[in-house]
Design an enzyme around this catalytic site. Structure first.
Site, PDB file in Angstrom:
ATOM      1  N   CYS A   2       0.821  -1.200   0.000  1.00  0.00           N
ATOM      2  CA  CYS A   2       0.000   0.000   0.000  1.00  0.00           C
ATOM      3  C   CYS A   2       0.852   1.246   0.000  1.00  0.00           C
ATOM      4  O   CYS A   2       2.073   1.201   0.076  1.00  0.00           O
ATOM      5  CB  CYS A   2      -0.912   0.004   1.227  1.00  0.00           C
ATOM      6  SG  CYS A   2      -1.850  -1.528   1.439  1.00  0.00           S
ATOM      7  N   ARG A  50      -4.746   1.155  -1.286  1.00  0.00           N
ATOM      8  CA  ARG A  50      -4.635  -0.263  -0.967  1.00  0.00           C
ATOM      9  C   ARG A  50      -4.357  -1.132  -2.177  1.00  0.00           C
ATOM     10  O   ARG A  50      -5.008  -1.018  -3.215  1.00  0.00           O
ATOM     11  CB  ARG A  50      -5.924  -0.752  -0.290  1.00  0.00           C
ATOM     12  CG  ARG A  50      -5.775  -2.194   0.212  1.00  0.00           C
ATOM     13  CD  ARG A  50      -7.012  -2.737   0.868  1.00  0.00           C
ATOM     14  NE  ARG A  50      -6.727  -4.036   1.470  1.00  0.00           N
ATOM     15  CZ  ARG A  50      -7.645  -4.936   1.782  1.00  0.00           C
ATOM     16  NH1 ARG A  50      -8.917  -4.661   1.583  1.00  0.00           N
ATOM     17  NH2 ARG A  50      -7.303  -6.096   2.307  1.00  0.00           N
ATOM     18  N   GLU A  77       3.216  -6.087   5.399  1.00  0.00           N
ATOM     19  CA  GLU A  77       2.693  -7.405   5.742  1.00  0.00           C
ATOM     20  C   GLU A  77       3.301  -7.842   7.068  1.00  0.00           C
ATOM     21  O   GLU A  77       4.511  -7.721   7.274  1.00  0.00           O
ATOM     22  CB  GLU A  77       3.052  -8.444   4.672  1.00  0.00           C
ATOM     23  CG  GLU A  77       2.560  -8.136   3.272  1.00  0.00           C
ATOM     24  CD  GLU A  77       1.053  -8.256   3.113  1.00  0.00           C
ATOM     25  OE1 GLU A  77       0.402  -8.811   4.027  1.00  0.00           O
ATOM     26  OE2 GLU A  77       0.542  -7.800   2.084  1.00  0.00           O
ATOM     27  N   SER A 363      11.568 -12.493  -3.701  1.00  0.00           N
ATOM     28  CA  SER A 363      12.869 -12.210  -4.284  1.00  0.00           C
ATOM     29  C   SER A 363      13.978 -12.787  -3.416  1.00  0.00           C
ATOM     30  O   SER A 363      13.741 -13.222  -2.286  1.00  0.00           O
ATOM     31  CB  SER A 363      13.068 -10.693  -4.441  1.00  0.00           C
ATOM     32  OG  SER A 363      13.536 -10.120  -3.234  1.00  0.00           O
TER      33      SER A 363
END
Length: 628
Positions: A2, A50, A77, A363
């Protein structure tokens, strides 16, 4: 993932215009195309854009607690949110949503700022507490997610994920910061302890800021730091198993998503290890993607395809041209501040490819910093051994004299390019390493800067921050100190900024399992021989991954995303390099004759100035966009 933005008046609770908050948030619409929200109260306003990843249909932001006392806007997160949710429920918390945002509200209500120690995740958030009359800003341990802030002329503190959110506020004064230009020319990025716009600050990795009504805005507080001063005990086999367990857990925690998920796969050790562990944890084929180059010397698609076949991934690849410099203006818009790590072009392209099929991509970022994978760590380790053999005065006299007289053979094979090494040996370890991580040397910067700019710097020198970090590091060894300094500067300022801005530019969430803080803390305790052995960086990790990956993946020379910028400035961009000397923007700080000289010497092959010319091109474009 976000974008967040907001305003807070620490002294007088002035009214906040919702339209202003919306404008600041909407300037970052690429970070959150799935929804938006604005919340205001006397003296405070929070905005949100968002990108829906968890609890897609719920968890709108800004989010308030059930009693309305707490309101949060959150970017990131929290990977351990389910465990925290259970802990909070056992303490009486009642949840209305199934996502991770509400965990932060209940966590603050129970633990206050100490909540941060319990979080495993990547995040930047602003939480308003009406009872305590305060605003709390926090950034994750490693600096995966960004947060900018500034004090405005009307008494407000403004904050935003990206600089462009602050720039959307009309009260922000747009004046360039000369010290940031020096820093950028030294490193190729603007470090997190400064900003190209004077007066704007970045909340540092592992820091928080508590602003209380009626009190001045304080300095941020550090809530986490990596500690290299302790050493793990145990056999290599036991440490190897512990490392694999940490990597496995970190990968699995980052595979939780309510949207399509995949991984970047370069064919190098780090991304291949992540894909291997994803495949082990998944009942479905892992989605992977690779960018290749039309220059065979820079193309790793064959290695990526080998890993994809080994783990039966749903693999996609795309070839991009080596002259992909048409992306320059796209990158300038994405980064706001000047950013001259040319691998950003390839990173943007692989994010673009991933976003066609997934919303989240894992990644391999972070393993080089955590486990000593860069070649410069090997050099620093060896140079410190040499330094230890001779007194400082003798080193300065012997190596300094040799370095000054040795030709700068940029054109020569690497073993013959001894000038930089000799000069580094003449200095102490911190000074030598500070120069080794740079792009444009202090001598060349001194030549390029105008006399007026040099006076305006008042002696500020970009390398000093590295020297301070290394000398003050909680560390035992020279390698520890080099890695610690990179965690403070290079990792958040270059590597993580690059991944965040390029992924967010295409509305993709990138996750870095090899930067799980538990893994980083463990790696920092490893004996030097477990990180670096017989010229191999990441030794223990490679040993641990032998059960998953073949030797030609684990032990081949590191390549990485390489962009042929030097060739560009001798070919298609030669005219642009020559035109830099006529730039009215650059004339504010640089000597036009010096720019003419380095552009001509580079084009003729007399010297290697490709990276410096790229810095100047990106600086000019960025400054034009920021300041006109």
């Amino acid at each position: 993932m976000c974008g967040i933005a907001g305003l807070y008046y620490p002294t007088t609770p002035k009214p906040v215009d919702p339209a202003r908050i919306r404008a600041m948030a909407d300037a970052q619409a690429h970070r959150g195309p799935d929804g938006s929200g604005v919340w205001t109260a006397p003296g405070v306003g929070l905005g949100h854009r968002r990108l829906s990843i968890i609890d897609v249909a719920g968890s709108p932001q800004p989010m308030a607690s059930a009693d309305g006392a707490l309101t949060i806007t959150f970017n990131g997160e929290i990977y351990n949110y389910v465990a925290l949710r259970h802990e909070l429920q056992a303490r009486g918390a009642v949840f209305r949503t199934s996502g991770d945002t509400e965990v932060l509200l209940h966590g603050w209500a129970l633990w206050g700022p100490a909540m941060l120690d319990k979080l495993n995740g990547m995040f930047a958030f602003a939480l308003h507490d009406s009872r305590r009359q305060c605003l709390f800003l926090a950034r994750d341990r490693l600096g995966v997610k960004p947060l900018h802030y500034a004090e405005l002329s009307d008494g407000a503190l403004a904050f935003s994920s990206e600089l462009k959110g602050l720039l959307a506020h009309p009260s922000l004064r747009r004046e360039p910061e000369i010290r940031a230009i020096e820093d950028y020319m030294a490193f190729g990025y603007v470090p997190d302890d400064t900003c190209i716009v004077a007066g704007v600050k970045k909340l540092a990795a592992g820091h928080s800021l508590l602003i209380e009504r009626g009190r001045p805005v304080p300095a941020p507080s550090r809530w986490w730091d990596v500690d290299f001063s302790r050493r793990a005990t145990g056999s290599a086999r036991a440490l190897e198993e512990e490392l694999v367990a940490l990597m496995r857990d970190a990968v699995r925690a980052r595979m939780v998503a309510d949207v399509p998920l995949g991984a970047f796969l370069s064919g190098g050790v780090d991304s291949s290890a992540v894909v291997a562990l994803m495949a082990e944890a998944s009942s479905k084929a892992v989605r992977t993607c690779t960018i290749g180059f039309d220059d065979a010397g820079h193309d790793e698609r064959g290695y990526a395809a080998q890993v994809a076949q080994r783990f039966a991934t749903d693999h996609r690849e795309r070839v991009v041209a080596a002259d992909d410099f048409a992306l320059i203006d796209t990158l300038v818009a994405a980064f706001d501040e000047p950013f001259a790590d040319a691998s950003a072009l390839a990173t943007y392209r692989v994010c673009e490819l991933a976003r066609e099929n997934v919303t989240v991509a894992l990644s391999g970022d972070g393993a080089d910093e955590a486990l000593a994978g860069y070649r410069r760590y090997r050099f620093q380790h060896a140079e410190e051994r040499v330094r230890g053999l001779l007194p400082a005065t003798m080193r300065a006299r012997v190596f300094g004299a040799l370095g000054r007289h040795y030709p700068k053979a940029d054109w020569a094979p690497r073993p013959l390019r001894a000038k930089t090494t000799l000069l580094a040996l003449a200095e102490d370890g911190a000074e030598g390493y500070a120069r080794s991580v740079g792009v444009t040397t202090p001598a060349l910067r001194a030549l390029l800067f105008s006399d007026a700019a040099t006076r305006a710097l008042h002696g500020h020198r970009a390398e000093d921050r590295y020297v301070r970090s290394m000398r003050d590091a909680p560390a035992r060894d020279a390698l520890d100190r080099a890695q610690y300094a990179d965690f403070q500067h290079w990792l958040p300022g270059d590597i993580l900024a690059k991944t965040d801005r390029t992924s967010m530019a295409v509305s993709l969430e990138a996750r870095e399992p090899l930067l799980d803080y538990r893994l980083v803390e463990f790696a920092a305790t490893l004996p030097v021989s477990m990180r670096l052995r017989r010229g191999q960086g990441k030794w223990l990790m490679k040993k641990a991954m032998e059960r998953y990956l073949p030797a030609d993946i684990l032990y081949r020379p590191k390549m990485g995303f390489v962009t042929p910028i030097s060739a560009w400035f001798r070919g298609p961009l030669a005219g642009e390099a020559a035109a830099l000397a006529k730039s009215r923007v650059l004339a504010n700080w640089f000597d036009s004759a010096a720019i003419t000289t380095i552009a001509a010497d580079h084009r003729a092959g007399r010297a290697e100035h490709g990276r410096t010319l790229w810095q100047l091109v990106m600086l000019e474009r960025s400054m034009q966009r920021l300041f006109g």
